[in-house]
Scaffold this motif. Sequence first.
Motif, PDB file in Angstrom:
ATOM      1  N   THR A 125       0.807  -1.341   0.106  1.00  0.00           N
ATOM      2  CA  THR A 125       0.040  -0.054  -0.031  1.00  0.00           C
ATOM      3  C   THR A 125       0.845   1.223   0.091  1.00  0.00           C
ATOM      4  O   THR A 125       1.914   1.286   0.365  1.00  0.00           O
ATOM      5  N   VAL A 145      -3.964   3.677  -1.655  1.00  0.00           N
ATOM      6  CA  VAL A 145      -3.939   2.766  -2.955  1.00  0.00           C
ATOM      7  C   VAL A 145      -3.394   1.613  -2.512  1.00  0.00           C
ATOM      8  O   VAL A 145      -2.304   1.496  -1.735  1.00  0.00           O
ATOM      9  N   ILE A 147      -2.235  -2.759  -3.619  1.00  0.00           N
ATOM     10  CA  ILE A 147      -2.123  -3.574  -4.839  1.00  0.00           C
ATOM     11  C   ILE A 147      -1.624  -5.108  -4.059  1.00  0.00           C
ATOM     12  O   ILE A 147      -1.021  -5.176  -3.240  1.00  0.00           O
ATOM     13  N   GLU A 149      -1.139  -9.225  -5.338  1.00  0.00           N
ATOM     14  CA  GLU A 149      -1.167 -10.618  -6.347  1.00  0.00           C
ATOM     15  C   GLU A 149      -2.249 -11.626  -6.052  1.00  0.00           C
ATOM     16  O   GLU A 149      -2.122 -12.250  -4.811  1.00  0.00           O
ATOM     17  N   THR A 164      -2.843  -9.488 -10.899  1.00  0.00           N
ATOM     18  CA  THR A 164      -2.511  -8.212  -9.995  1.00  0.00           C
ATOM     19  C   THR A 164      -3.645  -7.217  -9.978  1.00  0.00           C
ATOM     20  O   THR A 164      -4.428  -6.861 -10.974  1.00  0.00           O
ATOM     21  N   GLN A 165      -4.118  -7.153  -8.634  1.00  0.00           N
ATOM     22  CA  GLN A 165      -5.281  -6.373  -8.579  1.00  0.00           C
ATOM     23  C   GLN A 165      -5.063  -5.114  -7.805  1.00  0.00           C
ATOM     24  O   GLN A 165      -4.425  -5.162  -6.626  1.00  0.00           O
ATOM     25  N   ILE A 166      -5.597  -3.997  -8.131  1.00  0.00           N
ATOM     26  CA  ILE A 166      -5.194  -2.614  -7.347  1.00  0.00           C
ATOM     27  C   ILE A 166      -6.653  -2.249  -6.664  1.00  0.00           C
ATOM     28  O   ILE A 166      -7.708  -2.303  -7.430  1.00  0.00           O
ATOM     29  N   TYR A 168      -8.308   0.366  -3.369  1.00  0.00           N
ATOM     30  CA  TYR A 168      -8.326   1.562  -2.220  1.00  0.00           C
ATOM     31  C   TYR A 168      -7.953   0.829  -0.876  1.00  0.00           C
ATOM     32  O   TYR A 168      -8.589  -0.466  -0.588  1.00  0.00           O
ATOM     33  N   PHE A 193     -10.383  -4.426  -3.336  1.00  0.00           N
ATOM     34  CA  PHE A 193      -9.377  -4.621  -4.421  1.00  0.00           C
ATOM     35  C   PHE A 193     -10.507  -5.076  -5.627  1.00  0.00           C
ATOM     36  O   PHE A 193      -9.847  -5.442  -6.805  1.00  0.00           O
TER      37      PHE A 193
END
Length: 227
Positions: A125, A145, A147, A149, A164-166, A168, A193
Motif C-alpha cells: 500500500t 491505494v 496492490i 497478487e 494483479t489487483q489494485i 483502495y 480490490f
Amino acid sequence: MLSRVFQASCLAAILATGASSAFAADPLAPPPPPPIVEMRTGIYDWSGPYVGVAAGVASLHSLYLPSVGNDPELGGDTVTFTGLAGYNLQYDNIVVGVEADFTWANLKAKNRLDEVDLEIPYIATARARLGYALDRTLLYTTAGVGILEGKMTLTAFNETEKKTQIGYVVGAGIETSVWDNLNLRLEYIYGDFGKKTYSFIPGDVNADLESLHLVRAGLIYNFGSDG
C-alpha cells in the motif's frame, strides 16, 4: 568648665546610643534570587522520516462466480509480517504524512466444495495519514491505494492463473512513544480490490475481493523525533 565637659560627654553618649540603635534597626539585605533554570517543554515532535516493522493477521472473504456449489465464497485467515517507511510533518497538534508498506501475507482462501483456492502472497500500500497529536500519543486515520497478487487455482482441473489487483485501502490507528525515538503502533486497515476475471479452460471465474481486513501491531523508529 567641668559643667561643659560633663554636657559634652552626655551629648556624645546620646549620639553614640542613637547611632547604635539606627544600625540595629536596619533590616538585613535580601539574599540574591536563585539562578533561572531553563526547563524543556517535553513536547514530542512527530516530524521527520521513520521506518518500522509490524506483525498481525489478515482476513479475506471473497465472492466468486460461476459457482458449482451453493456457497460461492472464498474465506481464509493468516499471520502477516510488514515492513514500512514514511514521513511526517507536524503543525501544532496536527500531523500529516505519507507511508508505504509491503506485507508478506501468504493468505489462502479456499472453497472446498467447488475446489477453488485463491492465494495472496503479498499486499502493498501507499497511503496518506492525518492525525492529532496528544504529546507522545498520535491518533490517526489513513487512506490510499493498495496492490496485491492473486493466484487462483482450480484444483479439480489442476489449473492456476495469477492476476494483479489494485484497489483502495482505508484505516485508523494509534501510535505512542515509549522510549526516545521508539514508538509502538496498533493499526487496522480495510481493503477493497474490486473484481477480477481469472480465465480457465472450463470457463472464467470472477473473483470479487471487496473485504480484506488487516490488524497489526508495529514497532516504529522515528529519526526526527525530539522529546
